[in-house]
Design a protein around this motif. Structure first.
Motif, PDB file in Angstrom:
ATOM      1  N   LEU A   1       0.829  -1.207   0.000  1.00 31.44           N
ATOM      2  CA  LEU A   1       0.000   0.000   0.000  1.00 31.44           C
ATOM      3  C   LEU A   1       0.863   1.256   0.000  1.00 31.44           C
ATOM      4  CD1 LEU A   1      -2.711  -1.065   2.594  1.00 31.44           C
ATOM      5  CD2 LEU A   1      -2.949  -0.996   0.090  1.00 31.44           C
ATOM      6  N   THR A   2       1.919   1.229   0.810  1.00 31.68           N
ATOM      7  CA  THR A   2       2.820   2.378   0.864  1.00 31.68           C
ATOM      8  C   THR A   2       3.508   2.585  -0.480  1.00 31.68           C
ATOM      9  OG1 THR A   2       3.203   2.010   3.228  1.00 31.68           O
ATOM     10  CG2 THR A   2       4.809   3.376   2.060  1.00 31.68           C
ATOM     11  N   ALA A   3       3.909   1.479  -1.110  1.00 34.12           N
ATOM     12  CA  ALA A   3       4.555   1.583  -2.420  1.00 34.12           C
ATOM     13  C   ALA A   3       3.601   2.159  -3.460  1.00 34.12           C
ATOM     14  CB  ALA A   3       5.066   0.206  -2.856  1.00 34.12           C
ATOM     15  N   VAL A   4       2.349   1.707  -3.441  1.00 33.26           N
ATOM     16  CA  VAL A   4       1.351   2.247  -4.366  1.00 33.26           C
ATOM     17  C   VAL A   4       1.181   3.746  -4.151  1.00 33.26           C
ATOM     18  CG1 VAL A   4      -1.111   2.269  -4.939  1.00 33.26           C
ATOM     19  CG2 VAL A   4       0.089   0.082  -4.676  1.00 33.26           C
ATOM     20  N   ALA A   5       0.959   4.134  -2.902  1.00 30.65           N
ATOM     21  CA  ALA A   5       0.710   5.549  -2.601  1.00 30.65           C
ATOM     22  C   ALA A   5       1.915   6.413  -2.955  1.00 30.65           C
ATOM     23  CB  ALA A   5       0.360   5.712  -1.121  1.00 30.65           C
ATOM     24  N   TYR A   6       3.114   5.905  -2.674  1.00 32.13           N
ATOM     25  CA  TYR A   6       4.311   6.710  -2.956  1.00 32.13           C
ATOM     26  C   TYR A   6       4.478   6.929  -4.449  1.00 32.13           C
ATOM     27  CZ  TYR A   6       9.188   8.054  -3.419  1.00 32.13           C
ATOM     28  OH  TYR A   6      10.335   8.713  -3.755  1.00 32.13           O
ATOM     29  N   ARG A   7       4.261   5.889  -5.252  1.00 29.51           N
ATOM     30  CA  ARG A   7       4.453   6.042  -6.690  1.00 29.51           C
ATOM     31  C   ARG A   7       3.363   6.907  -7.313  1.00 29.51           C
ATOM     32  NH1 ARG A   7       7.241   1.897  -5.080  1.00 29.51           N
ATOM     33  NH2 ARG A   7       9.045   1.130  -6.260  1.00 29.51           N
ATOM     34  N   VAL A   8       2.183   6.910  -6.715  1.00 31.19           N
ATOM     35  CA  VAL A   8       1.128   7.784  -7.222  1.00 31.19           C
ATOM     36  C   VAL A   8       1.358   9.224  -6.780  1.00 31.19           C
ATOM     37  CG1 VAL A   8      -1.345   8.291  -7.139  1.00 31.19           C
ATOM     38  CG2 VAL A   8      -0.564   5.928  -7.354  1.00 31.19           C
ATOM     39  N   LEU A   9       1.753   9.405  -5.513  1.00 28.19           N
ATOM     40  CA  LEU A   9       1.833  10.748  -4.939  1.00 28.19           C
ATOM     41  C   LEU A   9       3.220  11.382  -5.038  1.00 28.19           C
ATOM     42  CD1 LEU A   9      -0.296  10.018  -1.759  1.00 28.19           C
ATOM     43  CD2 LEU A   9      -0.999  11.361  -3.747  1.00 28.19           C
ATOM     44  N   GLY A  10       4.270  10.558  -5.084  1.00 26.44           N
ATOM     45  CA  GLY A  10       5.619  11.104  -5.189  1.00 26.44           C
ATOM     46  C   GLY A  10       6.137  11.698  -3.904  1.00 26.44           C
ATOM     47  N   SER A  11       5.576  11.327  -2.773  1.00 27.59           N
ATOM     48  CA  SER A  11       5.988  11.878  -1.487  1.00 27.59           C
ATOM     49  C   SER A  11       5.827  10.811  -0.417  1.00 27.59           C
ATOM     50  CB  SER A  11       5.144  13.102  -1.126  1.00 27.59           C
ATOM     51  OG  SER A  11       5.243  13.408   0.253  1.00 27.59           O
ATOM     52  N   HIS A  12       6.891  10.559   0.338  1.00 27.05           N
ATOM     53  CA  HIS A  12       6.807   9.592   1.424  1.00 27.05           C
ATOM     54  C   HIS A  12       5.806  10.034   2.493  1.00 27.05           C
ATOM     55  CE1 HIS A  12       9.928   6.917   0.063  1.00 27.05           C
ATOM     56  NE2 HIS A  12      10.795   7.899  -0.055  1.00 27.05           N
ATOM     57  N   ALA A  13       5.803  11.327   2.799  1.00 31.96           N
ATOM     58  CA  ALA A  13       4.892  11.834   3.827  1.00 31.96           C
ATOM     59  C   ALA A  13       3.441  11.649   3.407  1.00 31.96           C
ATOM     60  CB  ALA A  13       5.183  13.306   4.114  1.00 31.96           C
ATOM     61  N   ASP A  14       3.133  11.986   2.135  1.00 32.18           N
ATOM     62  CA  ASP A  14       1.766  11.814   1.653  1.00 32.18           C
ATOM     63  C   ASP A  14       1.387  10.341   1.588  1.00 32.18           C
ATOM     64  OD1 ASP A  14       1.111  14.494   1.344  1.00 32.18           O
ATOM     65  OD2 ASP A  14       2.033  14.610  -0.626  1.00 32.18           O
ATOM     66  N   ALA A  15       2.347   9.492   1.210  1.00 36.57           N
ATOM     67  CA  ALA A  15       2.073   8.060   1.161  1.00 36.57           C
ATOM     68  C   ALA A  15       1.714   7.538   2.551  1.00 36.57           C
ATOM     69  CB  ALA A  15       3.271   7.312   0.598  1.00 36.57           C
ATOM     70  N   ASP A  16       2.478   7.948   3.555  1.00 32.29           N
ATOM     71  CA  ASP A  16       2.178   7.542   4.925  1.00 32.29           C
ATOM     72  C   ASP A  16       0.785   8.008   5.344  1.00 32.29           C
ATOM     73  OD1 ASP A  16       4.578   6.267   5.226  1.00 32.29           O
ATOM     74  OD2 ASP A  16       5.559   7.931   6.268  1.00 32.29           O
ATOM     75  N   ASP A  17       0.448   9.254   4.980  1.00 32.25           N
ATOM     76  CA  ASP A  17      -0.876   9.786   5.328  1.00 32.25           C
ATOM     77  C   ASP A  17      -1.986   8.977   4.657  1.00 32.25           C
ATOM     78  OD1 ASP A  17       0.335  11.698   6.842  1.00 32.25           O
ATOM     79  OD2 ASP A  17       0.071  13.330   5.393  1.00 32.25           O
ATOM     80  N   ALA A  18      -1.776   8.606   3.391  1.00 36.11           N
ATOM     81  CA  ALA A  18      -2.795   7.849   2.670  1.00 36.11           C
ATOM     82  C   ALA A  18      -3.001   6.473   3.292  1.00 36.11           C
ATOM     83  CB  ALA A  18      -2.402   7.717   1.197  1.00 36.11           C
ATOM     84  N   VAL A  19      -1.912   5.828   3.665  1.00 34.49           N
ATOM     85  CA  VAL A  19      -2.013   4.507   4.287  1.00 34.49           C
ATOM     86  C   VAL A  19      -2.666   4.617   5.659  1.00 34.49           C
ATOM     87  CG1 VAL A  19      -0.691   2.546   5.169  1.00 34.49           C
ATOM     88  CG2 VAL A  19      -0.074   3.587   2.989  1.00 34.49           C
ATOM     89  N   GLN A  20      -2.329   5.666   6.402  1.00 32.90           N
ATOM     90  CA  GLN A  20      -2.972   5.887   7.703  1.00 32.90           C
ATOM     91  C   GLN A  20      -4.477   6.064   7.547  1.00 32.90           C
ATOM     92  OE1 GLN A  20      -1.885   5.872  10.819  1.00 32.90           O
ATOM     93  NE2 GLN A  20      -3.792   6.616  11.745  1.00 32.90           N
TER      94      GLN A  20
END
Length: 318
Positions: A21-40
Motif C-alpha cells: 500500500l505504501t509503495a502504491v501511494a508513494y508512486r502515485v503521490l511522489g511523497s513519502h509523507a503523503d504516502a504515509d498519510d494515505a495509508v494511515q
C-alpha cells in the motif's frame, strides 16, 4: 503510518498489506509523507468497516488507497518530492569559488534541505540504466516523468503497469469503464516512454563521467577540460556549508575530491550517473551526482557531509 502500528487481528491483516500500500501511494503521490498519510487514512477507514464482509482485503485496501491518492492529486495538496537540484544545489552565493581540499569561504552552513528522498542505486553488470523497464524498477527518477501526467493518467499507469491491478478495478476507482481505463493507461504509458531517456544516452553519459573520474584520479588536466562544459558548476556540500566552483578551468584544477571518489562505486542518483565511496567500516564518505548534456559535464554535486549522508537511504558497500 509514521511509526504507528495498530494491534489486533484486523491490524495484523492490514500489516501484511502495508508495504504494498505504501509503495502504491508513494508512486502515485511522489511523497513519502503523503504516502504515509494515505495509508494511515486507509487504516482508519478499515477500522470502521466490518472486515469480515470484505472478500478481498488486499483489493479493497488498494482501491481505498488509490481513491485517497487520487483525491490528494486532484486537490493539489500533495507534498511533492523535491528534485535533486533543489535539494542539493539550493542557491549559493554567486561567484563563490573554493579549493575543495581547503574550503575557506562557506555560504550558509545551516542548510535545512531534506535529503531523505534521494534515490541512490548501485550500478551493477549489467548496469541498472540498461534494465530500465516499466514495472517495479520504477523509482524516484520516473516520478519526475509521472509528474507530467494528469492525476487519472498517473493513477491508471501506476496501478496497472507497476502493480498489475486489472483495468476494471482501476476503472472503479476512477469512475470509468474498463475499456476507457485501458485507453487511459495506454496514453499514459506512451507519455512515460516518450519522456524516458534511451539506454544508449544513459550509457554515453556514464562514459563521460568515467572519463572525468579517470582524468581526475590521474591528474590529467587537459583530459578534464575535454569533458567539462566551459560553464560547468561544481557544488559541494560539506559540514562547513555549501561551496560553489564555476568554470571548467577552476573545476578541473579543484577536482581532487572527485578524483578520490573515483575509487568508490558507480551509482545512479535520481536517474543521473554518480559515484559513492565508503570508509573501511562501511560508513558513507561521499556522494557525487553528475549532469551531462551534449557529451560534456554541465554540473557536479558532491555531498561530503557525514551528518547529511547518514540521513539518506544509501546502498551498502559492494
Amino acid at each position: 503510518m509514521s511509526g504507528t502500528h495498530p494491534a489486533g487481528p484486523i491490524a495484523e491483516a492490514f500489516e501484511e498489506h502495508r508495504a504494498r500500500l505504501t509503495a502504491v501511494a508513494y508512486r502515485v503521490l511522489g511523497s513519502h509523507a503523503d504516502a504515509d498519510d494515505a495509508v494511515q487514512e486507509a487504516w482508519l477507514r478499515l477500522s470502521r468497516q466490518d472486515a469480515g464482509a470484505i472478500d478481498n482485503l488486499g483489493g479493497w485496501l488498494t482501491t481505498v488507497v488509490g481513491r485517497i491518492s487520487l483525491d490528494l492529486l486532484r486537490s493539489g495538496r500533495t507534498r511533492r518530492t523535491v528534485p535533486l537540484d533543489d535539494r542539493l544545489t539550493a542557491p549559493a552565493r554567486q561567484g563563490a569559488v573554493i579549493d575543495l581540499a581547503n574550503p575557506t569561504n562557506p555560504t550558509d552552513p545551516t542548510d535545512p534541505t531534506d535529503l531523505a528522498d534521494l534515490a541512490v542505486t548501485i550500478d551493477r553488470n549489467p548496469a541498472p540504466e540498461d534494465l530500465v523497464a516499466l514495472g517495479e524498477s520504477i523509482g524516484l527518477a520516473l516520478l519526475t516523468v509521472l509528474d507530467s501526467l494528469r492525476p487519472d493518467e498517473r493513477l491508471a499507469f501506476v496501478l496497472h503497469d507497476v502493480f498489475a491491478v486489472p483495468h476494471g478495478e482501476t476503472g472503479a476507482i476512477l469512475g470509468k469503464s474498463a475499456d476507457a481505463t485501458k485507453m487511459l493507461t495506454s496514453r499514459a504509458r506512451r507519455k512515460v516512454r516518450a519522456a524516458q531517456h534511451p539506454a544508449s544516452a544513459r550509457r554515453r553519459q556514464r562514459e563521460v563521467v568515467q572519463a572525468f573520474l579517470a582524468a581526475a584520479r590521474d591528474g590529467r588536466f587537459e583530459q578534464l577540460l575535454q569533458v567539462l562544459h566551459p560553464e560547468v558548476k561544481f557544488t559541494v556540500h560539506s559540514p562547513n556549508g555549501r561551496f560553489v566552483t564555476l568554470g571548467a578551468t577552476e573545476v578541473a584544477t579543484r577536482a581532487r575530491v572527485a578524483g578520490s571518489a573515483a575509487r568508490g562505486h558507480t551509482v545512479t542518483v535520481n536517474g543521473r550517473p554518480g559515484v559513492i565511496s565508503w570508509s573501511e567500516d562501511g560508513t558513507p564518505l561521499s556522494l557525487l551526482a553528475f549532469t551531462v548534456a551534449d557529451g560534456r559535464i554541465t554540473g557536479i554535486t558532491a555531498l561530503i557531509d557525514p551528518a547529511r549522508l547518514a540521513l539518506m537511504d544509501l546502498p551498502r558497500p559492494v
